[in-house]
Write an enzyme that holds these catalytic residues in place. Structure first.
Site, PDB file in Angstrom:
ATOM      1  N   PRO A 281       0.825  -1.209   0.000  1.00 29.39           N
ATOM      2  CA  PRO A 281       0.000   0.000   0.000  1.00 29.39           C
ATOM      3  C   PRO A 281       0.860   1.260   0.000  1.00 29.39           C
ATOM      4  O   PRO A 281       1.908   1.299   0.646  1.00 29.39           O
ATOM      5  CB  PRO A 281      -0.769  -0.099   1.322  1.00 29.39           C
ATOM      6  CG  PRO A 281       0.148  -0.859   2.225  1.00 29.39           C
ATOM      7  CD  PRO A 281       0.882  -1.834   1.338  1.00 29.39           C
ATOM      8  N   ARG A 319      -1.383  15.779 -10.229  1.00 24.17           N
ATOM      9  CA  ARG A 319      -2.480  14.821 -10.398  1.00 24.17           C
ATOM     10  C   ARG A 319      -3.702  15.388 -11.125  1.00 24.17           C
ATOM     11  O   ARG A 319      -4.258  14.706 -11.993  1.00 24.17           O
ATOM     12  CB  ARG A 319      -2.884  14.202  -9.046  1.00 24.17           C
ATOM     13  CG  ARG A 319      -1.770  13.375  -8.391  1.00 24.17           C
ATOM     14  CD  ARG A 319      -2.255  12.571  -7.194  1.00 24.17           C
ATOM     15  NE  ARG A 319      -3.096  11.467  -7.597  1.00 24.17           N
ATOM     16  CZ  ARG A 319      -4.402  11.451  -7.528  1.00 24.17           C
ATOM     17  NH1 ARG A 319      -5.057  12.463  -7.014  1.00 24.17           N
ATOM     18  NH2 ARG A 319      -5.088  10.424  -7.958  1.00 24.17           N
ATOM     19  N   CYS A 350       3.092  28.278 -17.149  1.00 18.81           N
ATOM     20  CA  CYS A 350       2.666  28.681 -18.492  1.00 18.81           C
ATOM     21  C   CYS A 350       2.121  27.509 -19.292  1.00 18.81           C
ATOM     22  O   CYS A 350       2.741  27.050 -20.261  1.00 18.81           O
ATOM     23  CB  CYS A 350       3.836  29.343 -19.196  1.00 18.81           C
ATOM     24  SG  CYS A 350       4.424  30.746 -18.256  1.00 18.81           S
ATOM     25  N   GLU A 351       1.003  26.973 -18.871  1.00 19.11           N
ATOM     26  CA  GLU A 351       0.331  25.854 -19.535  1.00 19.11           C
ATOM     27  C   GLU A 351      -1.157  25.989 -19.227  1.00 19.11           C
ATOM     28  O   GLU A 351      -1.519  26.224 -18.082  1.00 19.11           O
ATOM     29  CB  GLU A 351       0.751  24.512 -18.913  1.00 19.11           C
ATOM     30  CG  GLU A 351       2.194  24.153 -18.972  1.00 19.11           C
ATOM     31  CD  GLU A 351       2.553  23.301 -20.175  1.00 19.11           C
ATOM     32  OE1 GLU A 351       1.629  22.814 -20.868  1.00 19.11           O
ATOM     33  OE2 GLU A 351       3.747  23.151 -20.428  1.00 19.11           O
TER      34      GLU A 351
END
Ligand code: PLP
Length: 434
Positions: A281, A319, A350-351
């Site tokens: 885990p 994520r 910058c995206e």
């Protein structure tokens, strides 16, 4: 040792999110933002809950270092009895440096290099989880060259499309790169038999990450356990079955995976096979025990859309961008008169893919306010990058009434460490020199 009753991490007390005795707003002020904060007591409770559920059988919880490899967290988990699921020399180094005994480590990964195999053998790894014919042959050759015996398990691809929220986190079916098919698994065990430098120690399966139901584990385990009688008949003295990781946590309103339910479903199979149970885990242990604190820089409206621009983005938490993952976001201090708007919470990078949440109803914050992004203890900092030459954030671990800095914020100098300008004259290159 407790049974690990799970309480709500980072509860709101008198309108303020808290970690033990600390207000998150106070931590943001003291240590700056963006900032990862982990609550040790939450990590320990989850570890105890996990291991308690499987107490009826001999088992090893090999914590998956990739989820969060912070040394302090690894160290504490090792003290509690955990081993480690590692996938690189870096993770081997981290886990050893944190004091986890190598005989509790499993070396996973589809692309192990010769160097990794050699170092793993030298370190005394419990088992290599082998994912291909080529890898088994290489393991044999490396072990032979060292005069050693390498313990291994074959990772079987059980052809199960696991119910995870994103295709990138499904690893149990044949279109993915992981493991070998059942027939090939039998061939590989047969090939290894009688080779003095290989020892078949177990059998392994891992079907994906963020799984919230016991059923896929039952299916996967049934498939590999069905292989065991024949392997034993043919002469393999297997010691363990490794069912991998993937135990999910709630990010939104999804039902929690009740670990006792999982244990009830799989323990009869494990007992009938008479094998030691290994589990890997990661997210389950640390996911909910972390928050990312990020400060609002600007709030702007573009056409009909609201954007909340914060100082943490995809470089700190990838994520949402990479897996389209949901993370709850809340103001650390509840405003007096909330004004809810549907907003995109975006970072400074910058995206257009740099977002923490899209189309999210949120109390419209003001510049300077701090937001908490929840459930980031796993695959948060671990996947952080320096993209846009950003310094990776500090990590704080709350233990009782102490706030430990378990990783300092990177410095500007850290960003160019190891780089050189070959034609620069000696003595040049200091901070700000031209
Ligand atoms: C082989 C293996 N074991 C364990 C894990 C840990 O998964 P999780 O953090 O979902 O438990 C992973 C994650 O991808 C993995 O690939």
């Amino acid at each position: 040792m407790g049974t690990g009753v799970l309480t709500v991490p980072f509860p709101r007390v008198d309108g303020e999110l808290c970690a033990g005795p600390f207000r998150l707003s106070e931590l943001a002020e003291r240590f700056g933002t963006p900032l990862y904060v982990y609550h040790l007591e939450q990590i320990e409770a989850r570890y105890h809950a996990f291991t308690h559920a499987f107490r009826e059988v001999d088992h090893l919880v090999a914590y998956s270092v990739k989820a969060n490899g912070n040394l302090a967290i690894l160290h504490r988990l090792g003290q509690l009895g955990a081993g480690a699921d590692i996938v690189s020399l870096g993770e081997l180094y981290r886990a050893r440096r944190a004091g986890i005994p190598t005989e509790r480590m499993l070396y996973a990964g589809v692309g192990k290099t010769e160097e990794e195999l050699r170092e793993g053998i030298e370190a005394g790894i419990y088992s290599f989880n082998v994912e291909s014919r080529g890898e088994l042959k290489r393991l044999d050759a490396v072990a032979a060259s060292m005069g050693a015996v390498a313990p291994f398990a074959i990772r079987v691809n059980p052809e199960i499309v696991s119910p995870t929220p994103h295709e990138y986190t499904r690893t149990g079916h044949a279109e993915t790169k992981f493991g070998v098919m059942v027939d090939e698994g039998f061939e590989l065990y047969a090939w290894a038999r009688g080779r003095p430098h290989l020892r078949a120690r177990g059998i392994d399966v891992h079907i994906g990450s963020q799984i919230l139901e016991p059923r896929p584990y039952f299916d996967a385990l049934s498939r590999v356990i069905a292989m065991v009688p024949r392997l034993r008949e043919e002469g393999d003295e297997l010691e363990f079955v490794d069912i991998g990781g993937g135990y999910g946590v709630p990010y939104d309103a999804e039902p929690r995976l009740v670990i006792e339910d999982l244990a009830n479903v799989i323990l009869p199979l494990v007992k009938s096979a008479g094998l030691r149970l290994v589990m890997e885990p990661g997210r389950f242990i640390v996911g909910e025990a972390g928050v990312l604190l990020t400060r609002v820089e600007y709030v702007k409206r573009l056409g009909t859309k609201w954007f909340v621009i914060v100082d943490g983005g995809m470089s700190e938490l990838i994520r949402p961008s990479h897996y389209d993952a949901y993370h709850a976001i809340e103001p650390v201090v509840m405003p007096g008169a909330p004004h809810i708007e549907v907003v995109d919470v975006v970072g400074p990078i910058c995206e257009s893919g740099d977002f923490l949440a899209r189309a999210r109803p949120l109390e419209l914050p003001e510049p300077g306010d701090v937001l908490a992004v929840r459930t980031v203890g796993a695959y948060g900092f671990a996947m952080a990058s320096n993209y846009n030459a950003r310094r990776r954030p500090a990590e704080i671990l709350i233990e009782g009434d102490q706030a430990h800095v378990v990783r300092e914020r990177e410095t500007i100098e850290d960003l160019v460490r190891g780089e050189t300008i070959p034609w620069e004259k000696p003595g040049k290159g200091g901070r700000g020199e031209r």
